[in-house]
Design an enzyme around this catalytic site. Structure first.
Site, PDB file in Angstrom:
ATOM      1  N   ALA A   1      41.735  43.992  44.796  1.00 50.86           N
ATOM      2  CA  ALA A   1      40.363  44.083  45.329  1.00 50.86           C
ATOM      3  C   ALA A   1      39.343  43.465  44.392  1.00 50.86           C
ATOM      4  CB  ALA A   1      40.015  45.549  45.583  1.00 50.86           C
TER       5      ALA A   1
ATOM      6  N   LEU B   1      37.168  42.561  40.882  1.00 51.98           N
ATOM      7  CA  LEU B   1      36.499  43.310  39.809  1.00 51.98           C
ATOM      8  C   LEU B   1      36.363  44.785  40.187  1.00 51.98           C
ATOM      9  CD1 LEU B   1      34.596  43.255  37.221  1.00 51.98           C
ATOM     10  CD2 LEU B   1      32.723  42.919  38.825  1.00 51.98           C
TER      11      LEU B   1
ATOM     12  N   ARG C   1      27.876  41.419  47.331  1.00 52.55           N
ATOM     13  CA  ARG C   1      27.728  42.452  46.286  1.00 52.55           C
ATOM     14  C   ARG C   1      26.558  42.150  45.346  1.00 52.55           C
ATOM     15  NH1 ARG C   1      30.617  45.084  49.412  1.00 52.55           N
ATOM     16  NH2 ARG C   1      32.862  44.733  49.445  1.00 52.55           N
TER      17      ARG C   1
ATOM     18  N   LYS D   1      43.476  52.311  43.655  1.00 52.07           N
ATOM     19  CA  LYS D   1      42.180  51.599  43.541  1.00 52.07           C
ATOM     20  C   LYS D   1      42.345  50.159  44.001  1.00 52.07           C
ATOM     21  CE  LYS D   1      39.629  54.941  41.961  1.00 52.07           C
ATOM     22  NZ  LYS D   1      38.585  55.507  42.833  1.00 52.07           N
ATOM     23  N   ARG D   2      43.375  49.935  44.812  1.00 53.17           N
ATOM     24  CA  ARG D   2      43.633  48.615  45.402  1.00 53.17           C
ATOM     25  C   ARG D   2      43.752  47.527  44.328  1.00 53.17           C
ATOM     26  NH1 ARG D   2      44.435  52.444  48.269  1.00 53.17           N
ATOM     27  NH2 ARG D   2      43.557  52.702  50.361  1.00 53.17           N
TER      28      ARG D   2
ATOM     29  N   GLU E   1      40.466  34.989  41.974  1.00 56.43           N
ATOM     30  CA  GLU E   1      40.348  34.201  40.737  1.00 56.43           C
ATOM     31  C   GLU E   1      41.637  34.304  39.916  1.00 56.43           C
ATOM     32  OE1 GLU E   1      36.129  33.998  39.010  1.00 56.43           O
ATOM     33  OE2 GLU E   1      36.263  36.054  39.740  1.00 56.43           O
TER      34      GLU E   1
ATOM     35  N   GLU F   1      31.364  38.220  46.509  1.00 57.13           N
ATOM     36  CA  GLU F   1      30.361  38.335  45.442  1.00 57.13           C
ATOM     37  C   GLU F   1      28.942  38.227  45.994  1.00 57.13           C
ATOM     38  OE1 GLU F   1      33.238  36.862  45.140  1.00 57.13           O
ATOM     39  OE2 GLU F   1      34.065  37.239  43.146  1.00 57.13           O
TER      40      GLU F   1
END
Ligand code: 1HE
Length: 259
Positions: A63, A65, A136, A26-27, A113, A133
């Site tokens: 990757a 969140l 997204r 899931k990176r 982050e 972000e």
């Protein structure tokens, strides 16, 4: 080592600990158990550990969140979720020991982050940095809007978020996202070397560097000078400092040399 979720792997190697994001399929996307696992790791670090190396398994550092976890949250829950991330990343930034991160592949969103909450960043040439972000439809929530501008300035962060600009490893090094840039595959060894050097410092100096430098940098005018003077006096008063100074004066300590 404390019990950690399967998405994190950790081992102690002498006086440093090696922590890995271990969800490569899931990176290394950061879901809540992983973020809370980071908190467990950093709050229950064995006593003898003096520095930590953080890296990611697989082809990417992280990757960001885990977008599959995004669910309908009301306003209060949304705030609380971000506060949870902030509090965990703050435990890293203002923890007991310095953390050296190894960045490769995607270092994006919450992954960036997280990297910015560590103290020293070693980037491999494959690393790239993005804050998707905006695309997204969300916002940073792990302290990124506080930490990233301190490294690269608010103007560059706004560009990353508004336009989706991605910086490659060389650009990241130039603008200040990484401290060191090394060849692919060389990051872990470089980070371990740095972590061992850090671990050989007087613990109180390391602690003062972690706790005092960022606070002094933000302090208004004379408050910074006074805090610095207090910290300097505290550090110098330690027996270990006196011994290290004697070692230098009696020619037993290494000189400052360029690599
Ligand atoms: C994921 C995630 C994720 C991969 N959450 N599952 N972060 C992003 O917007 C970055 C989104 N990810 C990507 O752009 C790409 O996955 C990468 C550039 C990081 C890697 O690409 P690639 O080709 O190596 O892998 P992939 O095929 O895209 O992904 C492999 C699997 O990981 C796939 O799942 P599968 O079940 O289909 O195998 C992906 O869905 C999954 N995956 N990234 C969930 N992020 C506190 S606020 C912070 C806000 C943010 O961090 S926003 C940024 C979110």
């Amino acid at each position: 080592m404390p019990d950690l979720p399967g998405s994190l792997a950790a081992e102690v190697d002498g006086d440093i600990a090696l922590l890995r994001l271990a969800r490569p399929n899931k990176r290394n996307a950061l879901d809540d158990p992983t973020v809370l696992g980071l908190e467990i790791f950093f709050t229950r670090l064995p006593e003898g550990v003096k520095a930590v190396v953080l890296s990611g398994e697989g082809t990417h550092f992280s990757a960001g969140l885990d977008l599959s976890e995004l669910r309908e949250r009301d306003l209060a829950e949304g705030i609380e979720h971000s506060r949870m991330w902030q509090s965990v990343f703050d435990k890293i930034a203002f923890g007991r020991v310095p953390v050296v991160s190894v960045l490769h592949g995607a270092v994006v969103g919450g992954g960036l982050e997280l990297a910015c909450a560590t103290h020293i960043r070693v980037a491999e040439r494959s690393a790239y940095y993005g804050l998707p972000e905006g695309q997204r439809g969300i916002f940073v929530g792990g302290g990124g809007s506080v930490r990233v501008p301190k490294l690269i300035g608010a103007a560059r962060m706004m560009d990353m978020m508004l336009t989706g600009r991605v910086y490659d490893a060389a650009e990241g090094q130039t603008i200040g996202l990484s401290h060191y840039l090394v060849d692919d595959g060389a990051g872990l060894d470089k980070a371990k070397t740095l972590a061992r050097a850090i671990a050989s410092n007087a613990p109180l100096s390391n602690y003062a560097i972690l706790q005092a430098v960022p606070r002094i940098a933000e302090a208004a005018g004379g408050n910074g000078y006074f805090t610095e003077a207090l910290m300097a006096a505290v550090a110098q008063s330690q027996d270990e400092a006196k011994q290290r100074l004697r070692d230098f004066l009696e020619k037993r300590a290494p000189k400052v040399e360029k690599e």
